[in-house]
Motif scaffolding. Structure first.
Motif, short mmCIF file in Angstrom:
data_model
loop_
_atom_site.label_atom_id
_atom_site.label_comp_id
_atom_site.label_asym_id
_atom_site.label_seq_id
_atom_site.Cartn_x
_atom_site.Cartn_y
_atom_site.Cartn_z
N ASP A 186 41.41 44.16 67.67
CA ASP A 186 41.50 45.05 66.52
C ASP A 186 42.78 45.87 66.50
OD1 ASP A 186 40.43 46.16 68.84
OD2 ASP A 186 39.58 47.85 67.75
N THR A 187 43.63 45.73 67.51
CA THR A 187 44.92 46.42 67.53
C THR A 187 46.01 45.43 67.92
OG1 THR A 187 44.83 47.08 69.86
CG2 THR A 187 43.77 48.56 68.26
N ALA A 188 47.25 45.82 67.61
CA ALA A 188 48.38 44.94 67.91
C ALA A 188 48.54 44.72 69.40
CB ALA A 188 49.65 45.53 67.31
N VAL A 229 46.25 42.19 70.86
CA VAL A 229 46.72 40.81 70.66
C VAL A 229 47.81 40.47 71.66
CG1 VAL A 229 47.78 39.21 69.02
CG2 VAL A 229 46.13 40.91 68.21
N LEU A 278 40.86 37.46 64.14
CA LEU A 278 41.28 38.26 65.30
C LEU A 278 40.28 39.37 65.60
CD1 LEU A 278 45.11 38.53 64.49
CD2 LEU A 278 44.04 37.11 66.25
N ARG A 279 39.77 40.00 64.56
CA ARG A 279 38.81 41.08 64.76
C ARG A 279 37.49 40.54 65.32
NH1 ARG A 279 36.90 43.52 60.67
NH2 ARG A 279 36.66 45.57 61.58
N ILE A 313 54.18 40.37 65.79
CA ILE A 313 53.76 41.66 66.36
C ILE A 313 54.79 42.16 67.35
CG2 ILE A 313 52.02 42.77 67.81
CD1 ILE A 313 49.93 40.99 66.53
N ILE A 331 45.37 46.46 63.65
CA ILE A 331 45.63 45.07 63.24
C ILE A 331 45.58 44.90 61.73
CG2 ILE A 331 43.25 44.24 63.29
CD1 ILE A 331 46.34 42.42 64.69
N ILE A 338 43.25 37.89 59.91
CA ILE A 338 42.96 39.19 60.52
C ILE A 338 41.49 39.27 60.92
CG2 ILE A 338 42.76 41.67 60.03
CD1 ILE A 338 45.61 40.78 60.53
#
Length: 458
Positions: free
Chosen positions: A378-380, A383, A372-373, A411, A357, A369
């Motif tokens: 932590d990865t696309a 998400v 989201l974390r 993404i 991410i 970011i």
């Protein structure tokens, strides 16, 4: 008339004092102070007076005691009386004797008597306030059972407890609480403060202390100290986590708190408006404690920094939602329970085509970011596993639906570009491969022809 008035004053205030729980000595002290105040206002000094009180019979006697002196030596008419005046009252008096004279209450005047009554009432109220402050200061942390007698327009509640007004603010109520006048209510005393000299007793149903006291009431082992509540993290009305430790290795602390078929914990849950309660075993091992605090998620690994205030937690990809919980409640409670900031990461298989991410910092910005974390994305692909509404809910609307849709769109476009690039590369390899094979065949034929020619010449 004096006995009648004295009886009215003493008896009325004796009854009030009994209702307020005031002891006899305090009442006598108040009465004497008030009457001496009356004397000082009239005579400027009370040194020559004696106040004799008998609250059991409702009697007050005020004696004016003066020394008999020659008329030419009289300097203080309050403390002294001339021999001639004294003999008019009692012919047996001699020089330098003490002459005691009764002073009627009426002699102070109606206004002074009224003021005395007001002073008595005021002193009793002050002592009552002091008693309330002292009593409830000693009861901080104790559960009380009272009756609702007023619900204000802002939903603050006034509770009657043994004739004392207790205050339950809206902020200290569980969201699902609904009370009407006359309803019984249980809460814990959390604070006693003074407001313009009047004690204000604040009670709470949202305090972790309330949950702890409920455990003590419902679980004998907790009350006896065999099981100790080490830490509590709570979101009132929603969910709580309680870490317990047994001081007797023969007793399972979690099992004892939950009870047979959950009978013990259910009574606590019902009092808290069906608040979910997770009871876990406490341990001094910080890593293991973090794993237990994140239950029901299965934690694969915990990386703790040196001072033990930050942890990176790895969980299976399909259990990230369990670790974070609905609207992030599980990870928030685990963070408060362990006193450690926790970041959850999903396990990513090496063969999985994914993008970190952090690669999207230029697209979304570092703050987005980090949001989201914080919720474990932590990865696309992590998400992409969620829709826009789920992202909004997990970030508690810090990311709006419009932004969430934009993030998913960017993404998704990135993955589409990668897929197209992969397809182009594959097609290029396929077109080159046949050409190489043809060239190899022609070359082999030429070599074979040359070999045949050489053989014929030989």
């Amino acid at each position: 008339m004096q006995p009648d008035l004295s009886q009215i004053i003493v008896q009325s205030f004796t009854e009030i004092a009994k209702e307020k729980g005031m002891d006899r000595e305090t009442l006598l002290e108040i009465l004497e102070d008030v009457f001496r105040s009356m004397i000082r206002k009239k005579y400027e000094s009370d040194e020559a007076f004696s106040v004799i009180l008998n609250p059991d019979r409702g009697e007050i006697q005020i004696l004016h005691v003066r020394e008999v002196v020659p008329a030419e030596e009289l300097t203080d008419s309050v403390a002294e009386i001339s021999l001639e005046d004294a003999k008019e009252q009692d012919p047996d008096l001699e020089l330098y004797d003490e002459y005691a004279q009764d002073v009627s209450i009426e002699s102070f005047g109606r206004r002074a008597v009224t003021m005395a009554k007001q002073q008595l009432s005021q002193r009793i109220r002050e002592i009552e306030k002091e008693n309330i402050f002292d009593e409830y200061s000693d009861r901080i942390g104790e559960i009380i059972l009272g009756d609702v007698y007023q619900v204000r327009h802002n939903f603050d509640i006034l509770v009657n407890h043994n004739g004392v007004e207790l205050y339950l603010p809206k902020s200290e109520q569980i969201d699902k609480d609904r009370y009407r006048k006359g309803d019984s209510i249980r809460a814990v005393v959390t604070e006693v403060k003074r407001f313009n000299g009047t004690p204000s007793v604040v009670i709470s149903r949202t305090s972790p202390m309330f949950l702890e006291r409920l455990f003590e009431n419902e679980i004998p082992e907790v009350f006896d100290g065999v099981i100790e509540i080490m830490r509590i993290a709570r979101e009132p009305g929603n969910r709580s986590k309680v870490a317990v430790l047994s001081h007797d290795e023969r007793i399972d602390p979690v099992g004892a708190c939950v009870g047979m078929k959950g009978v013990r914990i259910h009574s606590v849950v019902r009092e808290l408006q069906n608040e979910n309660i997770d009871v876990i075993n406490y341990t001094s091992d910080k890593i293991e404690f973090i794993k237990r605090a994140l239950q029901p998620a299965n934690v694969l690994n915990v990386e703790l920094n040196e001072d033990g205030t930050f942890a990176k937690v790895l969980v299976p990809a399909d259990e990230v939602s369990k670790a974070i919980g609905k609207n992030g409640v599980n990870i928030r409670l685990a963070t408060r329970l362990t006193e450690c900031e926790i970041d959850v990461y999903r396990e990513v298989e090496e063969e999985t085509d994914d993008i970190d991410i952090m690669e999207f910092v230029e697209d979304f910005g570092s703050e987005m970011i980090e949001e989201l974390r914080q919720i474990g994305l932590d990865t696309a692909r992590a998400v992409m596993d969620l829709d826009a509404d789920e992202i909004v809910a997990r970030t508690e609307s810090r990311i709006t639906k419009e932004l969430a849709e934009n993030i998913l769109s960017v993404i998704a476009f990135e993955f589409e570009e990668e897929d197209e690039a992969a397809k182009t590369e594959d097609s290029t390899e396929e077109s080159v491969a046949p050409a190489s094979s043809k060239e190899a065949t022609v070359t082999d034929e030429i070599v074979e022809a040359e070999n045949t020619a050489e053989t014929d010449e030989a």
